[in-house]
Design a protein around this motif. Sequence first.
Motif, PDB file in Angstrom:
ATOM      1  N   LYS A   1       0.673  -1.127   0.395  1.00  0.00           N
ATOM      2  CA  LYS A   1      -0.100  -0.077  -0.289  1.00  0.00           C
ATOM      3  C   LYS A   1       0.684   1.323  -0.227  1.00  0.00           C
ATOM      4  CE  LYS A   1      -3.946  -1.714   2.577  1.00  0.00           C
ATOM      5  NZ  LYS A   1      -4.980  -1.173   3.738  1.00  0.00           N
ATOM      6  N   TYR A   2       1.646   1.423   0.603  1.00  0.00           N
ATOM      7  CA  TYR A   2       2.582   2.498   0.273  1.00  0.00           C
ATOM      8  C   TYR A   2       3.586   2.712  -0.670  1.00  0.00           C
ATOM      9  CZ  TYR A   2       4.182   0.786   5.290  1.00  0.00           C
ATOM     10  OH  TYR A   2       3.473   1.242   6.359  1.00  0.00           O
ATOM     11  N   THR A   3       2.996   2.273  -1.872  1.00  0.00           N
ATOM     12  CA  THR A   3       3.523   2.365  -3.091  1.00  0.00           C
ATOM     13  C   THR A   3       2.282   2.310  -4.101  1.00  0.00           C
ATOM     14  OG1 THR A   3       2.781   0.358  -4.329  1.00  0.00           O
ATOM     15  CG2 THR A   3       5.092   0.067  -3.191  1.00  0.00           C
TER      16      THR A   3
ATOM     17  N   SER B   1      -0.904   5.113  -4.539  1.00  0.00           N
ATOM     18  CA  SER B   1      -0.749   6.323  -4.368  1.00  0.00           C
ATOM     19  C   SER B   1      -2.483   6.614  -3.922  1.00  0.00           C
ATOM     20  CB  SER B   1      -0.956   7.436  -5.945  1.00  0.00           C
ATOM     21  OG  SER B   1      -2.134   7.183  -6.962  1.00  0.00           O
ATOM     22  N   GLU B   2      -3.487   6.262  -3.735  1.00  0.00           N
ATOM     23  CA  GLU B   2      -4.654   6.199  -3.166  1.00  0.00           C
ATOM     24  C   GLU B   2      -3.919   5.680  -1.664  1.00  0.00           C
ATOM     25  OE1 GLU B   2      -4.883   2.025  -5.884  1.00  0.00           O
ATOM     26  OE2 GLU B   2      -4.070   4.260  -6.019  1.00  0.00           O
ATOM     27  N   HIS B   3      -2.655   5.118  -1.328  1.00  0.00           N
ATOM     28  CA  HIS B   3      -3.150   5.322   0.210  1.00  0.00           C
ATOM     29  C   HIS B   3      -2.205   5.953   0.394  1.00  0.00           C
ATOM     30  CE1 HIS B   3      -5.486   1.476   0.605  1.00  0.00           C
ATOM     31  NE2 HIS B   3      -5.586   1.145  -0.771  1.00  0.00           N
ATOM     32  N   GLU B   4      -1.550   7.026  -0.108  1.00  0.00           N
ATOM     33  CA  GLU B   4      -0.298   7.889   0.086  1.00  0.00           C
ATOM     34  C   GLU B   4      -1.184   8.890   1.432  1.00  0.00           C
ATOM     35  OE1 GLU B   4       2.328  11.836  -1.886  1.00  0.00           O
ATOM     36  OE2 GLU B   4       1.607  10.115  -2.957  1.00  0.00           O
ATOM     37  N   SER B   5      -1.996   9.453   1.509  1.00  0.00           N
ATOM     38  CA  SER B   5      -2.353  10.034   2.847  1.00  0.00           C
ATOM     39  C   SER B   5      -1.973   9.129   3.928  1.00  0.00           C
ATOM     40  CB  SER B   5      -3.967  10.394   2.513  1.00  0.00           C
ATOM     41  OG  SER B   5      -4.868   9.834   2.210  1.00  0.00           O
ATOM     42  N   GLU B   6      -1.994   8.114   4.162  1.00  0.00           N
ATOM     43  CA  GLU B   6      -3.190   7.070   4.825  1.00  0.00           C
ATOM     44  C   GLU B   6      -1.373   7.392   6.188  1.00  0.00           C
ATOM     45  OE1 GLU B   6      -4.331   3.287   4.947  1.00  0.00           O
ATOM     46  OE2 GLU B   6      -5.143   3.755   3.151  1.00  0.00           O
ATOM     47  N   PHE B   7      -0.216   7.168   5.251  1.00  0.00           N
ATOM     48  CA  PHE B   7       1.080   6.656   6.302  1.00  0.00           C
ATOM     49  C   PHE B   7       1.976   7.301   5.211  1.00  0.00           C
ATOM     50  CE2 PHE B   7      -1.147   3.779   7.947  1.00  0.00           C
ATOM     51  CZ  PHE B   7      -0.941   3.910   9.340  1.00  0.00           C
ATOM     52  N   PRO B   8       2.161   8.862   4.859  1.00  0.00           N
ATOM     53  CA  PRO B   8       2.455   9.393   3.677  1.00  0.00           C
ATOM     54  C   PRO B   8       4.493   9.800   3.596  1.00  0.00           C
ATOM     55  CG  PRO B   8       1.605  11.615   6.103  1.00  0.00           C
ATOM     56  CD  PRO B   8       1.139   9.821   5.311  1.00  0.00           C
TER      57      PRO B   8
ATOM     58  N   CYS C   1       6.035   6.363   5.356  1.00  0.00           N
ATOM     59  CA  CYS C   1       7.049   5.647   4.882  1.00  0.00           C
ATOM     60  C   CYS C   1       5.752   5.420   3.134  1.00  0.00           C
ATOM     61  CB  CYS C   1       5.718   4.503   5.231  1.00  0.00           C
ATOM     62  SG  CYS C   1       5.559   3.927   6.843  1.00  0.00           S
ATOM     63  N   SER C   2       5.195   6.136   2.884  1.00  0.00           N
ATOM     64  CA  SER C   2       4.691   6.856   0.825  1.00  0.00           C
ATOM     65  C   SER C   2       6.316   7.408   1.172  1.00  0.00           C
ATOM     66  CB  SER C   2       3.928   6.626   0.785  1.00  0.00           C
ATOM     67  OG  SER C   2       2.280   5.952   1.314  1.00  0.00           O
ATOM     68  N   ASP C   3       6.912   7.906   1.035  1.00  0.00           N
ATOM     69  CA  ASP C   3       7.721   8.398   0.597  1.00  0.00           C
ATOM     70  C   ASP C   3       9.237   8.187   1.119  1.00  0.00           C
ATOM     71  OD1 ASP C   3       8.806  11.342   0.102  1.00  0.00           O
ATOM     72  OD2 ASP C   3       9.835  12.050   1.820  1.00  0.00           O
ATOM     73  N   ILE C   4       9.537   7.056   1.753  1.00  0.00           N
ATOM     74  CA  ILE C   4      10.477   6.708   1.972  1.00  0.00           C
ATOM     75  C   ILE C   4      10.628   5.449   0.799  1.00  0.00           C
ATOM     76  CG2 ILE C   4      11.293   5.043   3.744  1.00  0.00           C
ATOM     77  CD1 ILE C   4      10.400   6.502   6.269  1.00  0.00           C
ATOM     78  N   VAL C   5       9.140   4.887   0.553  1.00  0.00           N
ATOM     79  CA  VAL C   5       9.410   3.460  -0.220  1.00  0.00           C
ATOM     80  C   VAL C   5       9.373   3.759  -1.223  1.00  0.00           C
ATOM     81  CG1 VAL C   5       7.939   1.487  -0.967  1.00  0.00           C
ATOM     82  CG2 VAL C   5       7.981   1.690   1.263  1.00  0.00           C
ATOM     83  N   ARG C   6       9.136   5.010  -1.697  1.00  0.00           N
ATOM     84  CA  ARG C   6       9.060   5.887  -3.416  1.00  0.00           C
ATOM     85  C   ARG C   6      10.394   5.818  -3.636  1.00  0.00           C
ATOM     86  NH1 ARG C   6       5.095   8.276  -2.980  1.00  0.00           N
ATOM     87  NH2 ARG C   6       5.334  10.227  -2.367  1.00  0.00           N
ATOM     88  N   LYS C   7      11.613   6.573  -2.538  1.00  0.00           N
ATOM     89  CA  LYS C   7      12.745   6.449  -3.004  1.00  0.00           C
ATOM     90  C   LYS C   7      13.809   5.561  -2.374  1.00  0.00           C
ATOM     91  CE  LYS C   7      12.160  11.651  -1.475  1.00  0.00           C
ATOM     92  NZ  LYS C   7      12.950  12.674  -0.525  1.00  0.00           N
TER      93      LYS C   7
ATOM     94  N   ASN D   1      15.067   3.526   7.544  1.00  0.00           N
ATOM     95  CA  ASN D   1      14.343   3.305   6.782  1.00  0.00           C
ATOM     96  C   ASN D   1      13.249   2.577   6.734  1.00  0.00           C
ATOM     97  OD1 ASN D   1      14.203   6.617   6.220  1.00  0.00           O
ATOM     98  ND2 ASN D   1      15.826   5.955   4.499  1.00  0.00           N
ATOM     99  N   TYR D   2      13.492   1.348   6.642  1.00  0.00           N
ATOM    100  CA  TYR D   2      13.556   0.073   6.300  1.00  0.00           C
ATOM    101  C   TYR D   2      12.621  -1.188   7.863  1.00  0.00           C
ATOM    102  CZ  TYR D   2      15.706  -1.441   1.970  1.00  0.00           C
ATOM    103  OH  TYR D   2      16.149  -1.009  -0.012  1.00  0.00           O
ATOM    104  N   LEU D   3      12.962   0.021   8.591  1.00  0.00           N
ATOM    105  CA  LEU D   3      12.861  -0.579  10.229  1.00  0.00           C
ATOM    106  C   LEU D   3      11.468  -0.325  10.181  1.00  0.00           C
ATOM    107  CD1 LEU D   3      13.250  -2.475  12.230  1.00  0.00           C
ATOM    108  CD2 LEU D   3      14.576  -1.021  13.412  1.00  0.00           C
ATOM    109  N   TYR D   4      11.598   1.646  10.019  1.00  0.00           N
ATOM    110  CA  TYR D   4      10.512   2.246  10.474  1.00  0.00           C
ATOM    111  C   TYR D   4       8.994   1.671   9.883  1.00  0.00           C
ATOM    112  CZ  TYR D   4       7.397   6.086  10.655  1.00  0.00           C
ATOM    113  OH  TYR D   4       6.137   7.305  10.287  1.00  0.00           O
ATOM    114  N   CYS D   5       9.122   1.418   8.204  1.00  0.00           N
ATOM    115  CA  CYS D   5       8.456   1.149   6.931  1.00  0.00           C
ATOM    116  C   CYS D   5       8.175  -0.387   7.779  1.00  0.00           C
ATOM    117  CB  CYS D   5       8.591   1.104   5.761  1.00  0.00           C
ATOM    118  SG  CYS D   5       8.847   2.738   5.104  1.00  0.00           S
ATOM    119  N   LEU D   6       8.882  -1.219   8.246  1.00  0.00           N
ATOM    120  CA  LEU D   6       8.797  -2.526   8.562  1.00  0.00           C
ATOM    121  C   LEU D   6       7.888  -2.672   9.672  1.00  0.00           C
ATOM    122  CD1 LEU D   6       8.783  -5.649   7.832  1.00  0.00           C
ATOM    123  CD2 LEU D   6      11.108  -5.613   9.057  1.00  0.00           C
ATOM    124  N   THR D   7       7.725  -2.074  10.898  1.00  0.00           N
ATOM    125  CA  THR D   7       7.207  -2.259  12.215  1.00  0.00           C
ATOM    126  C   THR D   7       5.769  -1.617  12.088  1.00  0.00           C
ATOM    127  OG1 THR D   7       9.589  -1.672  12.660  1.00  0.00           O
ATOM    128  CG2 THR D   7       7.656  -0.896  14.684  1.00  0.00           C
ATOM    129  N   LEU D   8       5.716  -0.549  11.126  1.00  0.00           N
ATOM    130  CA  LEU D   8       4.534  -0.086  10.948  1.00  0.00           C
ATOM    131  C   LEU D   8       3.631  -1.099  10.479  1.00  0.00           C
ATOM    132  CD1 LEU D   8       5.591   2.689  11.907  1.00  0.00           C
ATOM    133  CD2 LEU D   8       3.577   3.932  10.011  1.00  0.00           C
TER     134      LEU D   8
END
Length: 875
Positions: A463-465, A467-474, A476-482, A570-577
């Motif tokens: 979901k982090y990838t 766009s329709e879920h970007e507002s949930e965890f912006p 994480c979305s920003d981190i995964v995009r990069k 970055n990886y740990l934060y996204c995985l933890t959430l």
Amino acid sequence: MSQAVTYSKALPDSYSLDSYKKHFADFQDWLGKSFSQHPVNVLVKARARFIDEVLVQLWHQFGLHKSKDLSLIAVGGYGRGELHPSSDIDLLLLSEGKLSAAQQDAIGQFITLLWDLRLEVGHSVRTVKESVKLGKDDITIATNLLEMRLLTGNKPLFEQLQHEVSKDSFWTSQAFFQAKRHEQQQRHAQYHGTAYNLEPNLKANPGGLRDIQTIGWVAKRHFQTRTMRELVAYQYLTEDEYQELMECEAYLWQMRFALHMEAGRNENRILFDYQPAVAERLGFGADGKASVERMMKRFFRTVQRVSELNEMLLQHFDGSILNHKEKVKTLILDDYFELQGHLIVARDNAVFARRDNLLRLFWHIANNSNITGVHSSTMRLIRQVRRRLMGDLQDYEACRQLFLAIIRHPRGMDKAITLMHRYGVLAAYLPQWRNIVGQMQFDLFHAYTVDEHTHRLLKNLYKYTLSEHESEFPLCSDIVRKMEKPELLYLAGIFHDIAKGRGGDHSELGAMDVREFAKLHKLSDFDSKLIAWLVEHHLLMSVTAQRRDIHDPAVVAEFAEKVRDETRLNYLYCLTLADIRATNDNLWNDWKGSLLRELFLATQKAFRRGLEKPMDLRDLIRENQSEAMPLLLKQTFSESEILHLWSRIKADYFARYSARQIAWHCEHILRHKNPNEPMVLISKAPIRGGTQVFIYTKDQPKLFARLVAALDSKKVNIFDAQIMTNKDGYAMDTFVILEQNGEAVNSPSRQQSIKRALELFIAGKPDLSRQKTKLSRQMRQFNVPPKVVFLPGNTSKRTMIELAALDTPGLLANIGEVFQRCDVNIHAAKITTIGERAEDFFMISNSDDQALSAEQQSELKRALIEQLSQQTEGN
């Protein structure tokens, strides 16, 4: 075929209620004793025959056999001749016309006696015309009528109804199929589309008995048959599929039969209360949790098989039987697969002789967004080849390449991974995954089996990838995009819990597994080490955020030292959430999200400043004061007034709170006219995801216990506490609270009610020895022995104490009372509830404002364990 078993005792000669009650009691006793001696299908049919005999005798007893215009008909499950120990008995009393007064009276006495025998009887009295009309309007009534069976009475009348029900004017095959499929979809939605619940419903959950019955109902309606066995001849089922369905049904029947015997009523939820006894009846042993886990693992694997067969056979019925003449557009994908409509289809029945095609199928699903699923004919081929596999799919180099291609594909974690999991291909690829399929987690924290939890985690990462879920965890979305390699995050997700149930530390064992995987799949050393580190430390961030004071620079520095660099962070934060949100839908809240985000940002700042120079505590205090001062000056206070107040407050206060919070507190303290009255502030809007409650009052004995008792009385959950006494003996305590549903306290009237309760409790008006709240039914099934561990504090003046106990009502108030008795001061608290388990951390000191001595620690530990043990026993 199992031979029929009939209860040998004759019907009672006496028609008295007592004689029938004894007859039923003897039969139930026989059923219980026969469970270990006969197959369950024999016993459910034996009970149906037993009820048949009783009903026919009572029909005669009340003279209803003399009414030539009446039929007594069994419908529903009883119509199929199947009754579990406490199943409903559904009856249709069919009449040719309006009943006479004498008939109505006799029927009333007949049904009343059945109720007096404590049978769960559902009955209706209708004519043929009424039955047909109601059946046309209600799919449930229609389904019951499809399985009717004459018990006694007017046979031609019964056959007339049978004839009417078989007509297309009653329900066409197409309409009936669509109605039953819609009914199933609605039922599945009630259980969030999964059977992987702590206390599943054996009938209604996805993959349960209703799904087996739905397979049969739609086909039996179409082919005008009465048994599932007959459908093999119509090529709706293969012989193997029929045998598999019967095997699954038998296991679910065994569980349901044993559950009815244990509950003594028509209970279809396998509640915690009954799980150990049911497991023992089924032969899984009497060793408590271990027996239950063995039983439930088999249950979850059974419902997975039923769900797969249900999906495949209903799709086959819809496409190949009902709509077999309809043309669909075909698109050739490669030499092995084509797209028919929106379903991928194997072009050759021998396509999976090349094992890599099992993975290629799912690569196509990832690569072509028009594919919504797998055709039923191809599902059959997957099921057949899955049984013939020798070894693991990962043994083949071509499979390994395709597996990595799926993981690296931008849509690999969408439909492809879900279908690989659903159809057992993930288990066929990874031997470790097979071990966690249906692996139960016996607590109130984990709502799903290990494999289903991991699948949900992967969906959260995906979901982090989007766009329709970007507002949930912006963030994480920003981190995964990069991220250059998001596939490393997915692999860490796959392996993070893969070693659960093996014994030992699952994080360490999972890290070993992923290193072997990386070596086999020729990942680089850097990638291998990163994934292994994430698996081994996947709990680090959640534990730090929820149990430590993340506003303490020393805590952040310690965490940053373990993480080591921003890439890992970055990886740990996204995985933890993703992990926390996949554990239990009811446990995620904005407060947890806020804690994790603050820890991430604080650690990121520490990395960017250089780990060797993290922010000093004094720097933080000066920074917060300099930002708070202008905010207070705007409120018309003079600088001297502000500094005079601050001189009474200990320096720690200015490190624990943000500048805005300091200004909020201090403004109201400066305006507070009566220093003898308590001041209670409640944030109107959430602060860091929770409602903040600030109390300023003269310190007093048992204050902490009174405050938590007040909050407990208002049914709010406490997540964090900062306890402080300033230099002139005033308490400045802060609690972060949430409603029971995890939401902030938003209602003004609710906030006012909490404020009044706190003021009353501070004044000592309610008695703290209030009536105890009983433990919930679920909580009573768990045993969490109290545990007390002392940890070194961040300074020589503080002691950290970790408490683990069963989350009983009033737990915090009792802890506070023990601290008070032992002359212990509380400075901060982290309140964490993990399912049935409370894990609370306190920063404390002795009455001299120093860390506790060894002797004081020993005395406090003894007092806490004694109090917590008594509290658990009292519930």
